[in-house]
Design a protein around this motif. Structure first.
Motif, PDB file in Angstrom:
ATOM      1  N   SER A  61     -62.494  31.119  32.788  1.00  0.00           N
ATOM      2  CA  SER A  61     -62.749  31.842  31.547  1.00  0.00           C
ATOM      3  C   SER A  61     -64.161  32.407  31.551  1.00  0.00           C
ATOM      4  O   SER A  61     -65.085  31.783  32.072  1.00  0.00           O
TER       5      SER A  61
ATOM      6  N   PHE B 253     -61.464  40.794  24.334  1.00  0.00           N
ATOM      7  CA  PHE B 253     -61.170  39.827  25.392  1.00  0.00           C
ATOM      8  C   PHE B 253     -60.468  38.614  24.814  1.00  0.00           C
ATOM      9  O   PHE B 253     -60.861  38.096  23.762  1.00  0.00           O
ATOM     10  N   ARG B 254     -59.402  38.197  25.485  1.00  0.00           N
ATOM     11  CA  ARG B 254     -58.660  37.000  25.118  1.00  0.00           C
ATOM     12  C   ARG B 254     -58.608  36.098  26.339  1.00  0.00           C
ATOM     13  O   ARG B 254     -57.763  36.287  27.219  1.00  0.00           O
TER      14      ARG B 254
ATOM     15  N   ASP C  86     -59.056  35.191  29.773  1.00  0.00           N
ATOM     16  CA  ASP C  86     -59.269  35.989  30.972  1.00  0.00           C
ATOM     17  C   ASP C  86     -58.784  37.428  30.811  1.00  0.00           C
ATOM     18  O   ASP C  86     -59.063  38.273  31.662  1.00  0.00           O
ATOM     19  N   SER C  87     -58.012  37.707  29.753  1.00  0.00           N
ATOM     20  CA  SER C  87     -57.384  39.017  29.597  1.00  0.00           C
ATOM     21  C   SER C  87     -58.298  40.012  28.900  1.00  0.00           C
ATOM     22  O   SER C  87     -59.093  39.655  28.026  1.00  0.00           O
TER      23      SER C  87
ATOM     24  N   VAL D  51     -58.101  43.479  26.588  1.00  0.00           N
ATOM     25  CA  VAL D  51     -57.149  44.182  25.730  1.00  0.00           C
ATOM     26  C   VAL D  51     -57.760  45.517  25.311  1.00  0.00           C
ATOM     27  O   VAL D  51     -58.817  45.556  24.671  1.00  0.00           O
TER      28      VAL D  51
ATOM     29  N   VAL E 132     -52.763  45.314  27.856  1.00  0.00           N
ATOM     30  CA  VAL E 132     -53.278  43.961  28.055  1.00  0.00           C
ATOM     31  C   VAL E 132     -53.244  43.682  29.558  1.00  0.00           C
ATOM     32  O   VAL E 132     -52.180  43.764  30.186  1.00  0.00           O
ATOM     33  N   CYS E 133     -54.400  43.371  30.130  1.00  0.00           N
ATOM     34  CA  CYS E 133     -54.466  43.296  31.590  1.00  0.00           C
ATOM     35  C   CYS E 133     -55.424  42.203  32.058  1.00  0.00           C
ATOM     36  O   CYS E 133     -56.210  41.649  31.279  1.00  0.00           O
ATOM     37  N   LEU E 134     -55.351  41.937  33.350  1.00  0.00           N
ATOM     38  CA  LEU E 134     -56.259  41.026  34.037  1.00  0.00           C
ATOM     39  C   LEU E 134     -56.934  41.778  35.176  1.00  0.00           C
ATOM     40  O   LEU E 134     -56.242  42.428  35.973  1.00  0.00           O
TER      41      LEU E 134
ATOM     42  N   LEU F 149     -56.938  46.725  37.503  1.00  0.00           N
ATOM     43  CA  LEU F 149     -56.554  46.133  36.227  1.00  0.00           C
ATOM     44  C   LEU F 149     -55.037  46.079  36.213  1.00  0.00           C
ATOM     45  O   LEU F 149     -54.369  47.112  36.290  1.00  0.00           O
TER      46      LEU F 149
ATOM     47  N   GLY G  74     -51.532  44.715  34.295  1.00  0.00           N
ATOM     48  CA  GLY G  74     -51.030  44.161  33.053  1.00  0.00           C
ATOM     49  C   GLY G  74     -49.852  44.916  32.503  1.00  0.00           C
ATOM     50  O   GLY G  74     -49.060  45.504  33.254  1.00  0.00           O
ATOM     51  N   THR G  75     -49.743  44.946  31.153  1.00  0.00           N
ATOM     52  CA  THR G  75     -48.590  45.544  30.478  1.00  0.00           C
ATOM     53  C   THR G  75     -49.055  46.573  29.458  1.00  0.00           C
ATOM     54  O   THR G  75     -49.950  46.304  28.649  1.00  0.00           O
TER      55      THR G  75
END
Length: 504
Positions: free
Chosen positions: A3, A71-72, A74-75, A77, A88-90, A98, A100-101
């Motif tokens: 994190s 940020f959420r 590790d993600s 947004v 929303v990605c990593l 990056l 994600g979705t």
């Protein structure tokens, strides 16, 4: 991936202190039904604990749309209220992708963006920067409008923090609208409130009289009543401790824009006014020129079928001319002549419709007795539309003789414009069939000519509800397109409000 340590900047944005470096240009293909579109996210870091981002879909002519970055764990947004989309990605461990979705109404797909090596976000940084979004909360409110003790219920969206904040009151168009100005799944005022509140602007929106939780009856209200409602709501905003009374304005849609201008011509005017598709023409002229509402669906369907059949006959004759030896130029001349004939006929029909509607509205205006006026209107509609359900004609006749209709038929928006001296932004869409942009903007500018703080803009391909052109929107999985509020309009409104409310 562990994190990140998070920090919070002055407007509530979170930015990683020791996480991967996200500033830069990120590109990749966005999967949509039937193919893909190139997408780009540009990120800059203007401060140690702040990130700003913009979104580009060049194939859809969507450029530099502001997006919040949060940020959420590790993600990461990315969210754009203007386009109602979220990514929303990593970040990958090497910081080069990056993954994600991507989600928006009707579409949820995986998305992978790659960092563009050697391409710094210089153009974004050098141009007008995107404003950092903030958080906000919403309160349910009740306002009393006098006379009549009318209770107006609504929602006040206020940025988080101590304030005082600039604020706007949203005024709806003619008809019955809830506080979100909802049409199907489209929430005109709801979406606008969300965007402006995230940019540090408090927004009040109300249920119309007799709608939702508000008392009263909109059909009985005149322009004077609606003006008193607006003034009561404006006073409500000005006395709140977290609202700056010197930076409180009105944003009106359609008739609401004209009410906002009336308020600006009275003592203690708003700090500024923004009109969205306001009318500069008299009420009689505007109602007469609006699309024909009396024709039944069956009449409309028959008229459409007749037009298609007539054009099919033209094409059939053109094919026969080709087989009989006519050359291409002769065939094309025939088709062009027939197309002009069709257009001339359409213009004649439009002129006849306009004349019919003017005559009908003039009879209503001159006939004070409602029973007599309604009987004449019903008879006129039955003669013009013999296949129409008689109940539709009776309903229409009743609508045209309400106090609101009678008042609007006498309404002249020019009457008070010379008294408006606060800053005014006039916005109209070029694809608005209800309020012609050229005619109405010209009339408004003429009436406001003594005001040196007026800006007028025609927004290309935008309709009466200020929706983004369908060609610029992504289709749903079923290939349909959900209406989305115009980002161009939102940006113009946001920039104008912030420009007028800038603390000197």
């Amino acid at each position: 991936m562990g994190s990140w340590l998070l920090a919070v900047d002055a407007v509530g944005q979170t930015a990683p202190v020791n996480g991967p470096e996200l500033a830069g240009v990120w590109k990749g293909p966005l999967a949509i039904p039937g193919g893909s579109l190139p997408i780009q996210i540009t990120i800059i870091r203007p401060g140690a604990n702040k990130l700003l981002a913009t979104l580009d879909l060049s194939a859809k002519r969507l450029n530099r749309i502001p997006a919040s970055v949060t940020f959420r764990g590790d993600s990461v947004v990315f969210f754009s209220a203007a386009s109602d989309c979220r990514f929303v990605c990593l970040p990958t461990p090497d910081g080069q992708e990056l993954r994600g979705t991507w989600a928006q109404p009707g579409l949820r797909v995986p998305l992978r963006l790659s960092r563009v090596v050697g391409e710094a976000p210089a153009t974004f940084a050098a141009s007008k920067p995107a404003l950092a979004a903030t958080t906000y909360h919403t309160e349910q409110v009740k306002i009393t409008s006098q006379p009549g003790d009318v209770q107006l219920a609504g929602s006040l969206s206020i940025p988080d923090g101590v304030g005082p904040f600039p604020a706007v009151l949203l005024l709806s168009d003619m008809g019955r609208h809830d506080r979100d100005a909802r049409v199907g799944n489209y929430r005109f005022f709801g979406d606008m409130s969300q965007v402006l509140a995230r940019q540090g602007i408090a927004v009040l929106r109300l249920d119309d009289r007799g709608v939702g939780q508000s008392s009263g009856d909109a059909s009985l209200a005149t322009s004077a009543d609606l003006l008193r409602d607006a003034q009561a709501a404006l006073t409500f905003l000005r006395v709140r401790p977290n609202i700056d009374p010197a930076r409180t304005g009105l944003i009106g849609h359609g008739e609401g824009g004209n009410i906002a201008l009336l308020a600006a011509a009275r003592p203690v005017p708003p700090s500024y006014v923004i009109t969205l598709a306001a009318s500069g023409l008299p009420g009689m002229d505007l109602l007469a020129s609006q699309p024909e509402p009396e024709a039944s669906p069956a009449d409309t369907a028959r008229a459409g079928a007749a037009r298609r059949q007539a054009w099919a006959e033209v094409l059939d004759k053109a094919a026969k001319l080709r087989t009989s030896g006519s050359n291409a130029a002769q065939v094309e001349t025939y088709i062009t002549q027939q197309r002009l004939k069709f257009k001339n006929e359409e213009r004649k029909q439009q002129a006849a419709t306009l004349k019919f509607r003017r005559n009908m509205l003039e009879i209503v205006r001159q006939t004070a007795n409602n029973d007599q006026a309604q009987a004449i209107v019903v008879n006129m509609l039955r003669q013009r539309y013999p296949n129409q359900d008689p109940a539709i004609a009776r309903t229409r006749a009743t609508e045209l003789t309400t106090p609101w209709s009678r008042d609007y038929l006498r309404f002249d928006p020019q009457a008070a414009l010379a008294e408006v001296q606060c800053p005014v932004l006039l916005l109209n869409g070029t694809d608005d069939p209800e309020v012609n942009a050229v005619a109405n903007l010209s009339a408004l500018e003429k009436g406001l000519k003594t005001n040196k703080q007026v800006v007028a803009r025609r927004l290309s391909s935008v309709n009466h509800w200020f929706q983004k052109p369908a060609a610029e929107m992504l289709p749903n999985a079923n290939a349909n397109v959900d209406p989305v509020i115009s980002g161009v309009m939102l940006e113009a409104v946001r920039d104008w409000v912030l420009q007028q409310t800038e603390v000197q």
